[in-house]
Enzyme design. Structure first.
Site, PDB file in Angstrom:
ATOM      1  N   SER A  31       0.826  -1.217   0.000  1.00  0.00           N
ATOM      2  CA  SER A  31       0.000   0.000   0.000  1.00  0.00           C
ATOM      3  C   SER A  31       0.852   1.256   0.000  1.00  0.00           C
ATOM      4  CB  SER A  31      -0.862   0.047   1.260  1.00  0.00           C
ATOM      5  OG  SER A  31      -1.658  -1.082   1.359  1.00  0.00           O
ATOM      6  N   GLU A  65      -4.240  -0.056  -8.864  1.00  0.00           N
ATOM      7  CA  GLU A  65      -3.277   1.035  -9.042  1.00  0.00           C
ATOM      8  C   GLU A  65      -1.971   0.364  -9.490  1.00  0.00           C
ATOM      9  OE1 GLU A  65      -2.438   3.052  -5.309  1.00  0.00           O
ATOM     10  OE2 GLU A  65      -2.389   4.999  -6.274  1.00  0.00           O
ATOM     11  N   HIS A 102      -1.530  -2.824  -7.077  1.00  0.00           N
ATOM     12  CA  HIS A 102      -2.208  -2.472  -5.819  1.00  0.00           C
ATOM     13  C   HIS A 102      -3.723  -2.662  -5.976  1.00  0.00           C
ATOM     14  CE1 HIS A 102      -2.934   0.814  -2.544  1.00  0.00           C
ATOM     15  NE2 HIS A 102      -3.088  -0.397  -2.079  1.00  0.00           N
ATOM     16  N   ASN A 130      -3.191   6.051  -1.187  1.00  0.00           N
ATOM     17  CA  ASN A 130      -3.012   6.190   0.260  1.00  0.00           C
ATOM     18  C   ASN A 130      -2.390   7.518   0.669  1.00  0.00           C
ATOM     19  OD1 ASN A 130      -4.244   3.911   1.419  1.00  0.00           O
ATOM     20  ND2 ASN A 130      -2.697   2.663   0.404  1.00  0.00           N
TER      21      ASN A 130
HETATM   22  P1  NAD Z   1      -3.207  -9.207   6.570  1.00  0.00           P
HETATM   23  O1  NAD Z   1      -2.585  -8.905   7.888  1.00  0.00           O
HETATM   24  O2  NAD Z   1      -4.668  -9.485   6.508  1.00  0.00           O
HETATM   25  O3  NAD Z   1      -2.475 -10.449   5.857  1.00  0.00           O
HETATM   26  C1  NAD Z   1      -1.074 -10.541   5.736  1.00  0.00           C
HETATM   27  C2  NAD Z   1      -0.734 -12.012   5.582  1.00  0.00           C
HETATM   28  O4  NAD Z   1       0.673 -12.121   5.327  1.00  0.00           O
HETATM   29  C3  NAD Z   1      -1.019 -12.830   6.866  1.00  0.00           C
HETATM   30  O5  NAD Z   1      -1.887 -13.901   6.566  1.00  0.00           O
HETATM   31  C4  NAD Z   1       0.362 -13.308   7.291  1.00  0.00           C
HETATM   32  O6  NAD Z   1       0.347 -14.589   7.888  1.00  0.00           O
HETATM   33  C5  NAD Z   1       1.102 -13.311   5.952  1.00  0.00           C
HETATM   34  N1  NAD Z   1       2.552 -13.313   6.109  1.00  0.00           N
HETATM   35  C6  NAD Z   1       3.316 -12.635   6.993  1.00  0.00           C
HETATM   36  N2  NAD Z   1       4.620 -12.953   6.814  1.00  0.00           N
HETATM   37  C7  NAD Z   1       4.666 -13.847   5.792  1.00  0.00           C
HETATM   38  C8  NAD Z   1       5.719 -14.545   5.149  1.00  0.00           C
HETATM   39  N3  NAD Z   1       6.993 -14.381   5.507  1.00  0.00           N
HETATM   40  N4  NAD Z   1       5.405 -15.374   4.134  1.00  0.00           N
HETATM   41  C9  NAD Z   1       4.119 -15.541   3.744  1.00  0.00           C
HETATM   42  N5  NAD Z   1       3.077 -14.928   4.324  1.00  0.00           N
HETATM   43  C10 NAD Z   1       3.352 -14.079   5.340  1.00  0.00           C
HETATM   44  O7  NAD Z   1      -2.810  -7.982   5.636  1.00  0.00           O
HETATM   45  P2  NAD Z   1      -3.554  -7.490   4.297  1.00  0.00           P
HETATM   46  O8  NAD Z   1      -4.538  -6.463   4.683  1.00  0.00           O
HETATM   47  O9  NAD Z   1      -3.955  -8.666   3.486  1.00  0.00           O
HETATM   48  O10 NAD Z   1      -2.344  -6.719   3.587  1.00  0.00           O
HETATM   49  C11 NAD Z   1      -1.423  -7.394   2.759  1.00  0.00           C
HETATM   50  C12 NAD Z   1      -0.744  -6.394   1.865  1.00  0.00           C
HETATM   51  O11 NAD Z   1      -1.734  -5.747   1.065  1.00  0.00           O
HETATM   52  C13 NAD Z   1      -0.009  -5.292   2.622  1.00  0.00           C
HETATM   53  O12 NAD Z   1       1.116  -4.929   1.888  1.00  0.00           O
HETATM   54  C14 NAD Z   1      -1.032  -4.165   2.652  1.00  0.00           C
HETATM   55  O13 NAD Z   1      -0.441  -2.898   2.792  1.00  0.00           O
HETATM   56  C15 NAD Z   1      -1.667  -4.332   1.281  1.00  0.00           C
HETATM   57  N6  NAD Z   1      -3.016  -3.793   1.115  1.00  0.00           N
HETATM   58  C16 NAD Z   1      -3.951  -3.904   2.112  1.00  0.00           C
HETATM   59  C17 NAD Z   1      -5.232  -3.383   1.897  1.00  0.00           C
HETATM   60  C18 NAD Z   1      -6.298  -3.511   2.946  1.00  0.00           C
HETATM   61  O14 NAD Z   1      -7.353  -2.856   2.810  1.00  0.00           O
HETATM   62  N7  NAD Z   1      -6.125  -4.323   3.971  1.00  0.00           N
HETATM   63  C19 NAD Z   1      -5.541  -2.773   0.671  1.00  0.00           C
HETATM   64  C20 NAD Z   1      -4.573  -2.718  -0.333  1.00  0.00           C
HETATM   65  C21 NAD Z   1      -3.313  -3.222  -0.100  1.00  0.00           C
END
Ligand code: NAD
Length: 286
Positions: free
Chosen positions: A122, A155, A143, A193
């Site tokens: 993000s 994005e 993204h 963001n």
């Molecule tokens: P989340 O916390 O729901 O999920 C993250 C996952 O990554 C977890 O299941 C965790 O176990 C896993 N993880 C951690 N370390 C790991 C590793 N070494 N190998 C494999 N898996 C691993 O987070 P999210 O909301 O899904 O966010 C994930 C990415 O997407 C981030 O970069 C975030 O910034 C981005 N993002 C999030 C949103 C949102 O609305 N939540 C929107 C767009 C982008």
């Protein structure tokens, strides 16, 4: 596309975003190899995708046979070493630079010849992440937005070394899975963001200052600005830990006080009130 005629992709991280990305690609007839470091995250991901697909069948939006085929195309993989080789690998793990770099160094060995390695970050610099890989020209920000099966935007973020060809192919991939790609250059928070997070942060400061209750803050923004949901409800949907991580990147990398994360946001994260995913944030979710 890969060694067989089948289209395939690997998604690393099966949280809120990874599971949504997996579903969208499986619905577009890709075989999806979904990996997470935590097996319980994989179980939760396949369970939730199954529920969403069942709901779509109940509502008549998808046939039972199609839903079953989509479920079948998603393969949970416990070890990263077992994900195989694919024309596209998308990293969607926790928003921490060190975690992402460690994953990307390993994940790049699972990108097929001339394939693309993408990150769903993000806010973290695409240029910096790309520099940790062997082919920064084939590294890109892809993204997606939450909830991925619903939100149209991708994005597409171009790092300093991302090639034109990589951008063109990423745009085509996003379109192929039914999304609307919009391109921008790499800069902290990109466009989405950089604009959204200060608004969410300010809503939390407004709550902290006792200006209004969460419902009132959200209703004012919904009814007065025609936003489909209020900023506090949106923060709960995104995940308060994710919001804090993004604001920390903006604060550090843009170097301006206006991006300082609200102390109340820090407190909520320390308390484990992460929003919808922990069933408690600014609102309860039962
Ligand atoms: P989340 O916390 O729901 O999920 C993250 C996952 O990554 C977890 O299941 C965790 O176990 C896993 N993880 C951690 N370390 C790991 C590793 N070494 N190998 C494999 N898996 C691993 O987070 P999210 O909301 O899904 O966010 C994930 C990415 O997407 C981030 O970069 C975030 O910034 C981005 N993002 C999030 C949103 C949102 O609305 N939540 C929107 C767009 C982008």
């Amino acid at each position: 596309m890969s060694s067989s005629d089948k289209k395939s992709i690997a998604v690393i991280g099966a949280g809120t975003m990874g599971r949504g990305i997996a579903q969208v690609f499986a619905q577009a007839r890709y075989d999806v190899y979904l990996h997470d470091a935590f097996p319980e995250a994989l179980t939760a991901a396949t369970g939730q995708i199954g529920k969403l697909l069942d709901k779509a069948v109940d509502k008549g939006k998808m046939s039972a046979a199609d839903a079953a085929a989509v479920k079948e195309r998603i393969r949970p993989v416990k070890s990263l070493g077992d994900v195989g080789s694919h024309p596209l690998v998308i990293e969607a793990a926790t928003e921490k630079l060190d975690i992402k770099i460690e994953i990307l160094k390993k994940a790049q060995t699972h990108v097929a010849d001339s394939g693309i390695l993408a990150t769903n970050t993000s806010s973290i610099s695409i240029t910096q992440l790309a520099a940790a890989t062997d082919h920064p020209d084939r590294f890109v920000g892809m993204h997606f937005f939450n909830p991925v099966p619903v939100m149209k935007l991708v994005e597409v973020v171009r790092g300093l070394q991302t090639s034109d060809d990589t951008v063109v192919r990423t745009v085509a991939l996003a379109e192929e899975v039914g999304k609307t790609p919009v391109c921008c250059n790499d800069h902290p928070g990109f466009v989405s963001n950089r604009v959204l997070m200060p608004m969410i942060n300010e809503a939390i400061f407004t709550l902290q200052d006792g200006v209004a209750e969460p419902e009132a803050i959200d209703n004012i923004m919904k009814l007065g600005m025609a936003h489909p949901m209020g900023p506090l409800a949106l923060a709960d949907l995104i995940g308060l830990d994710v919001c804090l991580d993004i604001l920390e990147v903006l604060h550090r990398d843009l170097g301006e006080d206006r991006y300082r994360p609200c102390p109340l946001l820090r407190k909520m994260v320390l308390a484990g009130r992460l929003g919808r995913k922990s069933k408690k944030g600014f609102y309860p979710y039962d």
